[in-house]
Design a protein around this motif. Structure first.
Motif, PDB file in Angstrom:
ATOM      1  N   LYS A   1       0.818  -1.209   0.000  1.00  0.00           N
ATOM      2  CA  LYS A   1       0.000   0.000   0.000  1.00  0.00           C
ATOM      3  C   LYS A   1       0.863   1.275   0.000  1.00  0.00           C
ATOM      4  CE  LYS A   1      -3.303   2.401   2.877  1.00  0.00           C
ATOM      5  NZ  LYS A   1      -4.064   2.460   4.117  1.00  0.00           N
ATOM      6  N   ASP A   2       1.904   1.302   0.810  1.00  0.00           N
ATOM      7  CA  ASP A   2       2.723   2.528   0.885  1.00  0.00           C
ATOM      8  C   ASP A   2       3.516   2.759  -0.400  1.00  0.00           C
ATOM      9  OD1 ASP A   2       4.613   0.459   1.448  1.00  0.00           O
ATOM     10  OD2 ASP A   2       5.881   1.901   2.508  1.00  0.00           O
ATOM     11  N   GLY A   3       3.841   1.674  -1.097  1.00  0.00           N
ATOM     12  CA  GLY A   3       4.527   1.819  -2.382  1.00  0.00           C
ATOM     13  C   GLY A   3       3.606   2.456  -3.423  1.00  0.00           C
ATOM     14  N   ALA A   4       2.353   2.018  -3.426  1.00  0.00           N
ATOM     15  CA  ALA A   4       1.373   2.577  -4.363  1.00  0.00           C
ATOM     16  C   ALA A   4       1.137   4.057  -4.062  1.00  0.00           C
ATOM     17  CB  ALA A   4       0.061   1.805  -4.255  1.00  0.00           C
ATOM     18  N   LYS A   5       0.986   4.366  -2.777  1.00  0.00           N
ATOM     19  CA  LYS A   5       0.731   5.747  -2.371  1.00  0.00           C
ATOM     20  C   LYS A   5       1.910   6.647  -2.772  1.00  0.00           C
ATOM     21  CE  LYS A   5      -0.277   8.146   2.023  1.00  0.00           C
ATOM     22  NZ  LYS A   5      -1.305   9.106   1.587  1.00  0.00           N
ATOM     23  N   TRP A   6       3.110   6.138  -2.564  1.00  0.00           N
ATOM     24  CA  TRP A   6       4.310   6.920  -2.907  1.00  0.00           C
ATOM     25  C   TRP A   6       4.345   7.180  -4.412  1.00  0.00           C
ATOM     26  CZ3 TRP A   6       8.700   7.427  -5.712  1.00  0.00           C
ATOM     27  CH2 TRP A   6       9.662   8.326  -5.220  1.00  0.00           C
ATOM     28  N   LEU A   7       4.046   6.147  -5.186  1.00  0.00           N
ATOM     29  CA  LEU A   7       4.061   6.296  -6.654  1.00  0.00           C
ATOM     30  C   LEU A   7       3.056   7.362  -7.096  1.00  0.00           C
ATOM     31  CD1 LEU A   7       4.150   3.481  -9.318  1.00  0.00           C
ATOM     32  CD2 LEU A   7       2.350   5.218  -9.431  1.00  0.00           C
ATOM     33  N   VAL A   8       1.846   7.283  -6.553  1.00  0.00           N
ATOM     34  CA  VAL A   8       0.795   8.224  -6.964  1.00  0.00           C
ATOM     35  C   VAL A   8       1.166   9.658  -6.578  1.00  0.00           C
ATOM     36  CG1 VAL A   8      -1.604   8.908  -6.484  1.00  0.00           C
ATOM     37  CG2 VAL A   8      -1.053   6.503  -6.942  1.00  0.00           C
ATOM     38  N   GLU A   9       1.773   9.823  -5.414  1.00  0.00           N
ATOM     39  CA  GLU A   9       2.048  11.181  -4.917  1.00  0.00           C
ATOM     40  C   GLU A   9       3.350  11.791  -5.427  1.00  0.00           C
ATOM     41  OE1 GLU A   9       1.779  10.779  -0.658  1.00  0.00           O
ATOM     42  OE2 GLU A   9      -0.431  10.688  -0.709  1.00  0.00           O
ATOM     43  N   ASN A  10       4.306  10.945  -5.839  1.00  0.00           N
ATOM     44  CA  ASN A  10       5.646  11.474  -6.133  1.00  0.00           C
ATOM     45  C   ASN A  10       6.153  11.249  -7.552  1.00  0.00           C
ATOM     46  OD1 ASN A  10       6.578  12.356  -3.283  1.00  0.00           O
ATOM     47  ND2 ASN A  10       5.799  10.281  -2.992  1.00  0.00           N
ATOM     48  N   THR A  11       5.356  10.613  -8.389  1.00  0.00           N
ATOM     49  CA  THR A  11       5.843  10.369  -9.760  1.00  0.00           C
ATOM     50  C   THR A  11       4.773  10.810 -10.768  1.00  0.00           C
ATOM     51  OG1 THR A  11       4.888   8.163 -10.153  1.00  0.00           O
ATOM     52  CG2 THR A  11       6.969   8.265  -8.893  1.00  0.00           C
ATOM     53  N   ASP A  12       5.157  10.768 -12.051  1.00  0.00           N
ATOM     54  CA  ASP A  12       4.198  11.072 -13.125  1.00  0.00           C
ATOM     55  C   ASP A  12       3.658   9.793 -13.759  1.00  0.00           C
ATOM     56  OD1 ASP A  12       4.554  13.862 -12.854  1.00  0.00           O
ATOM     57  OD2 ASP A  12       6.432  13.745 -13.994  1.00  0.00           O
ATOM     58  N   ILE A  13       3.874   8.661 -13.089  1.00  0.00           N
ATOM     59  CA  ILE A  13       3.487   7.364 -13.666  1.00  0.00           C
ATOM     60  C   ILE A  13       1.960   7.209 -13.683  1.00  0.00           C
ATOM     61  CG2 ILE A  13       3.697   4.858 -13.426  1.00  0.00           C
ATOM     62  CD1 ILE A  13       6.388   5.421 -11.918  1.00  0.00           C
TER      63      ILE A  13
ATOM     64  N   PHE B   1      -4.154   3.028  -5.759  1.00  0.00           N
ATOM     65  CA  PHE B   1      -3.860   3.247  -7.182  1.00  0.00           C
ATOM     66  C   PHE B   1      -5.054   3.846  -7.931  1.00  0.00           C
ATOM     67  CE2 PHE B   1      -0.322  -0.114  -7.381  1.00  0.00           C
ATOM     68  CZ  PHE B   1       0.662   0.812  -7.673  1.00  0.00           C
ATOM     69  N   LEU B   2      -6.258   3.410  -7.586  1.00  0.00           N
ATOM     70  CA  LEU B   2      -7.400   3.701  -8.459  1.00  0.00           C
ATOM     71  C   LEU B   2      -8.301   4.838  -7.972  1.00  0.00           C
ATOM     72  CD1 LEU B   2      -8.306   0.011  -9.439  1.00  0.00           C
ATOM     73  CD2 LEU B   2      -7.125   1.726 -10.835  1.00  0.00           C
ATOM     74  N   VAL B   3      -8.059   5.328  -6.746  1.00  0.00           N
ATOM     75  CA  VAL B   3      -8.969   6.330  -6.187  1.00  0.00           C
ATOM     76  C   VAL B   3      -9.029   7.600  -7.043  1.00  0.00           C
ATOM     77  CG1 VAL B   3      -7.247   7.325  -4.593  1.00  0.00           C
ATOM     78  CG2 VAL B   3      -9.695   7.540  -4.081  1.00  0.00           C
TER      79      VAL B   3
ATOM     80  N   ARG C   1      -8.607   7.746 -10.237  1.00  0.00           N
ATOM     81  CA  ARG C   1      -9.027   7.376 -11.599  1.00  0.00           C
ATOM     82  C   ARG C   1      -8.048   7.902 -12.653  1.00  0.00           C
ATOM     83  NH1 ARG C   1     -14.114   9.881  -9.974  1.00  0.00           N
ATOM     84  NH2 ARG C   1     -13.647  11.372 -11.617  1.00  0.00           N
ATOM     85  N   GLU C   2      -6.767   7.949 -12.292  1.00  0.00           N
ATOM     86  CA  GLU C   2      -5.755   8.425 -13.244  1.00  0.00           C
ATOM     87  C   GLU C   2      -4.751   7.348 -13.607  1.00  0.00           C
ATOM     88  OE1 GLU C   2      -3.827  11.850 -11.656  1.00  0.00           O
ATOM     89  OE2 GLU C   2      -5.475  13.196 -12.211  1.00  0.00           O
ATOM     90  N   THR C   3      -4.704   6.292 -12.806  1.00  0.00           N
ATOM     91  CA  THR C   3      -3.690   5.260 -13.008  1.00  0.00           C
ATOM     92  C   THR C   3      -4.340   4.024 -13.621  1.00  0.00           C
ATOM     93  OG1 THR C   3      -2.668   6.065 -10.986  1.00  0.00           O
ATOM     94  CG2 THR C   3      -1.818   4.005 -11.863  1.00  0.00           C
ATOM     95  N   ILE C   4      -3.701   3.498 -14.655  1.00  0.00           N
ATOM     96  CA  ILE C   4      -4.186   2.255 -15.261  1.00  0.00           C
ATOM     97  C   ILE C   4      -3.252   1.122 -14.840  1.00  0.00           C
ATOM     98  CG2 ILE C   4      -4.704   1.034 -17.414  1.00  0.00           C
ATOM     99  CD1 ILE C   4      -5.373   3.682 -18.699  1.00  0.00           C
ATOM    100  N   LEU C   5      -3.839   0.040 -14.372  1.00  0.00           N
ATOM    101  CA  LEU C   5      -3.072  -1.120 -13.926  1.00  0.00           C
ATOM    102  C   LEU C   5      -3.117  -2.205 -14.995  1.00  0.00           C
ATOM    103  CD1 LEU C   5      -4.454  -1.246 -10.253  1.00  0.00           C
ATOM    104  CD2 LEU C   5      -2.451   0.006 -11.143  1.00  0.00           C
ATOM    105  N   VAL C   6      -1.921  -2.676 -15.378  1.00  0.00           N
ATOM    106  CA  VAL C   6      -1.834  -3.775 -16.345  1.00  0.00           C
ATOM    107  C   VAL C   6      -1.188  -4.951 -15.624  1.00  0.00           C
ATOM    108  CG1 VAL C   6      -1.079  -4.506 -18.629  1.00  0.00           C
ATOM    109  CG2 VAL C   6      -1.502  -2.069 -18.183  1.00  0.00           C
ATOM    110  N   GLU C   7      -1.927  -6.033 -15.526  1.00  0.00           N
ATOM    111  CA  GLU C   7      -1.504  -7.158 -14.692  1.00  0.00           C
ATOM    112  C   GLU C   7      -1.301  -8.409 -15.533  1.00  0.00           C
ATOM    113  OE1 GLU C   7      -3.721  -5.533 -10.696  1.00  0.00           O
ATOM    114  OE2 GLU C   7      -4.882  -6.885 -11.960  1.00  0.00           O
TER     115      GLU C   7
END
Ligand SMILES: *[C@@H]1O[C@H](CO)[C@@H](O)[C@H](O)[C@H]1NC(C)=O
Ligand SMILES: *[C@@H]1O[C@H](CO)[C@@H](O)[C@H](O)[C@H]1NC(C)=O
Length: 260
Positions: free
Chosen positions: A180-192, A215-217, A219-225
């Motif tokens: 969870k903290d990795g996802a939060k960090w990505l959303v807040e600190n990168t342009d990914i 990741f999805l709250v 609605r800007e990040t697309i997850l490819v699994e």
């Protein structure tokens, strides 16, 4: 001269009757089976990073794999003019995308289904990175990767690829994914805006739901699994992912390729 003409005429007739004779007796000549299905095309410049959908494809929380997912609606062997199959499987099978509707019911009701996902995000420059093998993807791991600002699409290759997890039909909950903290960090600190990973979920099993929510709250990040990242060097590529337009679906199978 005359004899020669008659002779070649006879040859033609017998060749013709041989051909029609064979066609009538045996139908079209049995085709040679296709060569081994390929993973790399265009002289090593195009990589298919999509996993096959087969009965042995692993599925969430199951030992059995996908099992029978195709059944005939019509078949030539049973007297129909053609073969036509029907498919039954989760929309999160093999290589697939998640939409915000997957974990937010209000987004599902509002129409944030897979058909709402931005094709521009799903297609464009993408970085393939290897992550450390001794941890899940935490905020600390994200920091250590030093992914430059401006990078919008990242495919994270993990121990899942080394362990060939997507090729094993039994689901393995010890796979590597985002905490969870990795996802939060990505959303807040990168342009990914596109996160790809090499097992059935981008989120580690232990925090699967919370990580998806992070990741999805927005609605800007697309997850490819469920990506297949074997035998490709880390680096910059052009990614193309084209999910099937399943209206109302929270996820969708997708074909993804990388171009060098
Ligand atoms: C053909 O028909 C039989 C009898 O209705 C049925 O049991 C079988 O599943 C069918 N097979 C295919 C390939 O359609
Ligand atoms: C990652 O998390 C899973 C639980 O979700 C755990 O089983 C696994 O051991 C962790 N991986 C590493 C390398 O710590």
């Amino acid at each position: 001269m005359k004899l020669f003409h008659i002779f070649s005429l006879l040859l033609c007739i017998s060749a013709f009757s041989l051909a029609t004779g064979r066609r009538l007796a045996a139908g079209p000549v049995a085709p040679v089976p296709p060569a081994e299905h390929r993973e790399v095309y265009a002289d090593g410049r195009l990589f298919d990073i999509t996993h096959k959908v087969s009965k042995d494809t692993p599925t969430w929380d199951s030992k059995e794999g996908l099992g029978q997912f195709l059944s005939p609606l019509a078949s030539i062997k049973n007297g129909s003019a053609l073969n036509m199959a029907e498919v039954k499987m989760s929309v999160h099978t093999a290589t697939h995308v998640d939409s915000p509707a997957h974990v937010f019911d209000n987004y599902a009701d509002a129409g944030y289904d897979v058909d709402s996902l931005d094709l521009e995000v799903l297609n464009g420059p993408a970085l393939l990175v290897d992550v450390p093998r001794d941890n899940n993807i935490t905020a600390d791991v994200m920091m250590s990767l030093n992914i430059p600002k401006g990078v919008r699409r990242v495919l994270f290759r993990t121990a899942n690829t080394d362990r060939h997890l997507m090729f094993k039909k039994e689901f393995d909950s010890s796979y590597t994914g985002f905490m969870k903290d990795g996802a939060k960090w990505l959303v807040e600190n990168t342009d990914i805006k596109l996160v790809g990973l090499d097992y059935l979920s981008v989120a580690a099993y232990a925090e699967a739901l919370d990580t998806h929510l992070e990741f999805l709250v927005n609605r800007e990040t697309i997850l490819v699994e469920g990506l297949k990242l074997d035998n490709i060097l880390p680096g910059l590529y052009t990614l193309h992912c084209l999910p099937v337009r399943l209206v109302g679906a929270d996820g969708s199978p997708t074909r993804c390729i990388l171009l060098k």
